[in-house]
Design a protein around this motif. Structure first.
Motif, short mmCIF file in Angstrom:
data_model
loop_
_atom_site.label_atom_id
_atom_site.label_comp_id
_atom_site.label_asym_id
_atom_site.label_seq_id
_atom_site.Cartn_x
_atom_site.Cartn_y
_atom_site.Cartn_z
N ASN A 143 0.82 -1.21 0.00
CA ASN A 143 0.00 0.00 0.00
C ASN A 143 0.86 1.26 0.00
N PHE A 144 1.87 1.30 0.87
CA PHE A 144 2.70 2.51 0.93
C PHE A 144 3.50 2.70 -0.36
N PHE A 145 3.95 1.62 -0.95
CA PHE A 145 4.74 1.71 -2.18
C PHE A 145 3.86 2.16 -3.35
N ILE A 146 2.75 1.45 -3.55
CA ILE A 146 1.90 1.71 -4.72
C ILE A 146 1.15 3.04 -4.58
N ASN A 147 0.56 3.26 -3.39
CA ASN A 147 -0.26 4.47 -3.24
C ASN A 147 0.56 5.76 -3.35
N THR A 148 1.80 5.75 -2.87
CA THR A 148 2.59 6.98 -3.00
C THR A 148 2.92 7.26 -4.47
N ILE A 149 3.22 6.21 -5.22
CA ILE A 149 3.52 6.40 -6.65
C ILE A 149 2.28 6.92 -7.39
N PHE A 150 1.14 6.24 -7.17
CA PHE A 150 -0.09 6.67 -7.86
C PHE A 150 -0.55 8.04 -7.36
N GLY A 151 -0.27 8.34 -6.09
CA GLY A 151 -0.61 9.65 -5.54
C GLY A 151 0.17 10.75 -6.24
N MET A 152 1.47 10.51 -6.43
CA MET A 152 2.29 11.51 -7.11
C MET A 152 1.86 11.69 -8.57
#
Lengths: 174, 99
Positions: A143-152
């Motif tokens: 979650n932390f890996f994927i969501n930060t990338i998609f968030g950016m």
């Protein structure tokens, strides 16, 4: 904290939707960018920034990143909490398909078997106690890996939408 | 998920479409300079939302082909958008370093 309130609100919303049974089917890769874009619009509204002013791209990137972090935090928390309460989750429901998919992967038989054993162990732990350390670590990490990338990515998209809108308005005024 | 020769993709048909579209967009941006407007992005999002809505209310059943193609359109346009944003970001960072 107040500076990134819009990111908190949208990140919380995205985190909740991530665990809602029907809504999460549409969330795979669109929910977090959508939350970041919404956070940017809210941020602009909260700070009363005129719509004909452009937005710094770096700020959009930061708001997107923070939205992704909040979404990952809340999403993971709700997922683990619901798993603990119900002693059931998507992993258990989709275990047969997961095992079928692993057996199709181009890995050695030994590696495939150890992967299947690992998933079965996680599934057993969740069914008996509602908690699995391996599941918790993997959910938090993914979650932390994927969501930060998609968030950016959502932050960048949002800034571009806002800036194009601002440019159109300026062009029309001229 | 999309299945080719008994091997399935690891993400759903819509996401596969989005990633394929982003790849297509990256190739397009390599050869042509296309200016994308907000209405193009809105149109691509609307297409996808209409598909989701029609499936949800039961007008037709979920079809991987439609999901994949609406994903391709959105992925391609979103990539071209992102590309412009990344260029702006680098320009911004460069001007920030000079100041």
């Amino acid at each position: 904290m107040k500076k990134y309130l819009s990111a908190l609100v949208c990140g919380f919303g995205a985190g909740v939707i991530q665990v809602v049974p029907f809504a999460k089917t549409f969330s795979c890769c669109l929910l977090i960018p959508a939350a970041s874009i919404l956070a940017l619009f809210l941020e602009r509204k909260a700070n009363k920034i005129p719509i004909n002013l452009t937005y710094p791209v770096s700020k959009g990137l930061i708001i997107g990143l923070i939205t992704g972090l909040y979404a990952a935090g809340f999403g993971s928390f709700f997922d683990l909490f619901i798993t603990y309460i119900t002693k059931n989750n998507d992993l258990i429901a989709t275990l047969p398909q997961l095992i079928k998919m692993i057996s199709e992967l181009p890995f050695g038989a030994e590696l495939k078997q150890s992967l299947i054993d690992l998933y079965k162990m996680i599934s057993d732990e969740i069914e008996t106690s509602g908690f699995s350390l391996m599941y918790t670590v993997s959910i938090l990490f993914s979650n932390f890996f994927i969501n930060t990338i998609f968030g950016m990515l959502g932050g960048l998209l949002g800034v571009q939408i806002i800036n194009k809108q601002a440019k159109d308005i300026t062009d029309r005024q001229e | 998920m999309i299945e080719i020769n008994n091997s399935s993709s690891l993400v759903c048909a819509r996401c596969s479409g989005i990633y394929a579209g982003a790849f297509l967009g990256s190739i397009i941006s390599f050869f042509f300079s296309i200016r994308i407007k907000n209405r193009h992005l809105s149109g691509a999002i609307a297409l996808m939302l209409i598909d989701v809505l029609l499936v949800t209310i039961g007008v037709y059943e979920y079809q991987k082909t439609i999901a994949f193609f609406t994903g391709i359109i959105l992925g391609c346009i979103a990539f071209l958008y992102l590309y412009e944003a990344l260029v702006s970001l680098f320009v911004e960072l460069k001007s920030g370093q000079k100041n």
